[in-house]
Write an enzyme that holds these catalytic residues in place. Structure first.
Site, PDB file in Angstrom:
ATOM      1  N   HIS B  38     -49.790 -46.966 -78.390  1.00  0.00           N
ATOM      2  CA  HIS B  38     -49.767 -45.870 -79.368  1.00  0.00           C
ATOM      3  C   HIS B  38     -48.978 -46.264 -80.610  1.00  0.00           C
ATOM      4  CE1 HIS B  38     -51.606 -43.096 -76.537  1.00  0.00           C
ATOM      5  NE2 HIS B  38     -51.716 -42.246 -77.532  1.00  0.00           N
ATOM      6  N   LYS B 103     -50.269 -36.088 -68.197  1.00  0.00           N
ATOM      7  CA  LYS B 103     -49.616 -35.044 -67.386  1.00  0.00           C
ATOM      8  C   LYS B 103     -48.396 -34.515 -68.125  1.00  0.00           C
ATOM      9  CE  LYS B 103     -46.727 -38.181 -64.666  1.00  0.00           C
ATOM     10  NZ  LYS B 103     -45.282 -37.923 -64.769  1.00  0.00           N
TER      11      LYS B 103
END
Lengths: 280, 183
Positions: B38, B103
């Site tokens: 990322h 999550k």
């Protein structure tokens, strides 16, 4: 004097790493069965069913239960009458971890330095706590420590006069703030007393107990039960989707402490509590 | 509750039909990326260089799998904590990313970006990594191989089971679920 061999210890550690990563122990599978009886939320039940199916696939096909096969943690009880031939105990443990993580296709998740962060490629070093004990046995308690729940763990130095009320609030708040990220249903490990570093070790040690086995002191066992109820009242539920079962158990360990201190550590553990014990 | 089947890449029309709490089965291509990938993707965007894959309509899965054993496509591959990607996700959403699988709760800046640019956040069950790996049919590293488990992989998935956490209407399953079952 009992003689143990370096290579034998390393091989047994390697197998222990692979087994722990792929085979859930009975205490956790029965705790999940119990959770299924208590859970009312349809999504919560679906999550618990997935966890059961996951455990079967992992065991039968030798795939790790979770991709985070963690940092390798050892609590060793080293009998005074044990002699290791061929090398040092810590080296034997590290050699076992290296072999096990390689052979078992477990994820290597350790970086050599917290700032520059280069992966060591062999999941070393392990973290090893050793206590010298009487006798001629070597007891090795192993735990896979994943980062998801470890990152949500907290320590606080409370005031001695704040007592039980603040301890409870700190435990419940820690679950409320980080519980969803920690992969519920959780096992909540709590260390109370000692000093700054010891309360964290106590919390971690409490997670080595079979799940739901109460503290030997009755008043502490009552506190565990009470806290479990309060944590479950949060409604976080399996995977955080809402439900009755946020935690499978609360485990507390205590230790004497300074008149001016009340250290408390809360170490959250995901449902995939992967631990094993070896006695040589 | 029935399961909704969707296929990537995702069109806005499909995304608008997804509501918080929906059970969804994803098929098609999904890209993996976690912390370091990322960071690099956002650096590439900021420096105006070309991305290793077109983000338009795509889903990113926050995971770092275990090595594939012989004869298998991939090892265990469950979701990692999404919050660590919060500072990067809005930049990718603005570039056309339509879905994320992970999550745990997302920050306000991500939820706002999802509403504004029409993207959705799914949760897979943390710690169900062996089960999830069986729904992955193909895996190929397409960028940042040096990152090892954190490299970007192009996965082909079939009926990959997820739940909608944040829809484009600003709803949040974690808040809703907790409110409903708290006592």
């Amino acid at each position: 004097m009992k003689e143990l061999h370096f290579n034998d210890i390393a091989d047994k550690i390697a197998k222990m790493c692979i087994d722990a990563a792929c085979i859930l122990e009975d205490d956790i599978t029965s705790a999940i069965d119990m959770a299924l009886e208590l859970e009312k939320s349809p999504l919560g039940i679906e999550v618990l069913d997935q966890l059961k199916e996951n455990a079967v696939i992992a065991r039968e096909e030798g795939i790790p239960i979770c991709q985070d096969t963690g940092m390798a943690l050892f609590f060793v009880e080293y009998g005074e009458d044990v002699k290791i031939k061929g090398g040092l105990l810590n080296d034997a443990i590290n050699e076992g971890v290296r072999k096990g993580y390689q052979k078992g296709n477990l994820r290597k998740s350790i970086v050599n330095d917290p700032i520059t962060r280069r992966n060591t490629q062999d999941n070393l070093p392990a973290i090893i706590h050793t206590a010298l004990v009487p006798g001629d046995k070597l007891k090795i308690n192993f735990k896979i420590v994943g980062a998801g729940c470890e990152n949500m763990s907290r320590i606080r130095m409370l005031k001695p006069t704040e007592g039980i009320k603040e301890i409870k609030k700190f435990v419940v708040d820690t679950v409320k703030e980080g519980g969803i990220n920690a992969c519920p249903p959780l096992i909540v490990g709590v260390g109370i007393g000692g000093n700054f570093e010891m309360c964290a070790i106590l919390a971690k040690k409490s997670l080595m107990r079979p799940i739901g086995q109460p503290n030997k002191r009755m008043e502490i066992a009552a506190l565990e039960e009470n806290l479990l109820k309060e944590v479950n009242n949060l409604g976080i539920g399996p995977a955080g989707f809402g439900g009755r079962v946020t935690a499978l158990a609360v485990h507390i360990e205590t230790h004497p402490c300074h008149i001016a201190s009340l250290p408390v550590a809360v170490n959250l553990n995901c449902h995939a509590s992967r631990k094993k014990t070896l006695v040589l | 509750m029935a399961k909704i089947k969707i296929t990537t890449p995702l069109a806005d029309k499909v995304i608008k039909n997804l509501k918080t709490g929906d059970k969804v089965l994803i098929s098609g291509v999904v890209y993996t990326a976690r912390d370091m990938a990322h960071k690099r993707l956002v650096e590439v965007i900021e420096s105006g260089e070309r991305l290793p894959f077109d983000l338009k309509g795509q889903i990113i899965y926050f995971t770092g799998p275990t090595p594939a054993p012989p004869g298998r496509v991939i090892g265990a591959a469950g979701p990692t904590t999404s919050a660590r990607m919060d500072s990067f996700s809005p930049v990718l959403i603005k570039k056309g990313l339509k879905g994320m699988i992970g999550k745990g709760p997302r920050g306000k800046e991500v939820v706002d970006a999802m509403k504004k640019y029409k993207a959705v956040y799914f949760a897979a069950v943390g710690g169900a990594a062996a089960l999830l790996s069986k729904r992955i049919k193909k895996s190929e590293v397409i960028a940042y191989e040096d990152l090892g488990t954190e490299a970007i992989r192009r996965l082909e998935v079939e009926d990959f089971p997820v739940i909608v956490v944040n829809d484009v209407y600003g709803d949040d399953l974690y808040l809703k679920g907790m409110k409903r079952y708290a006592r």
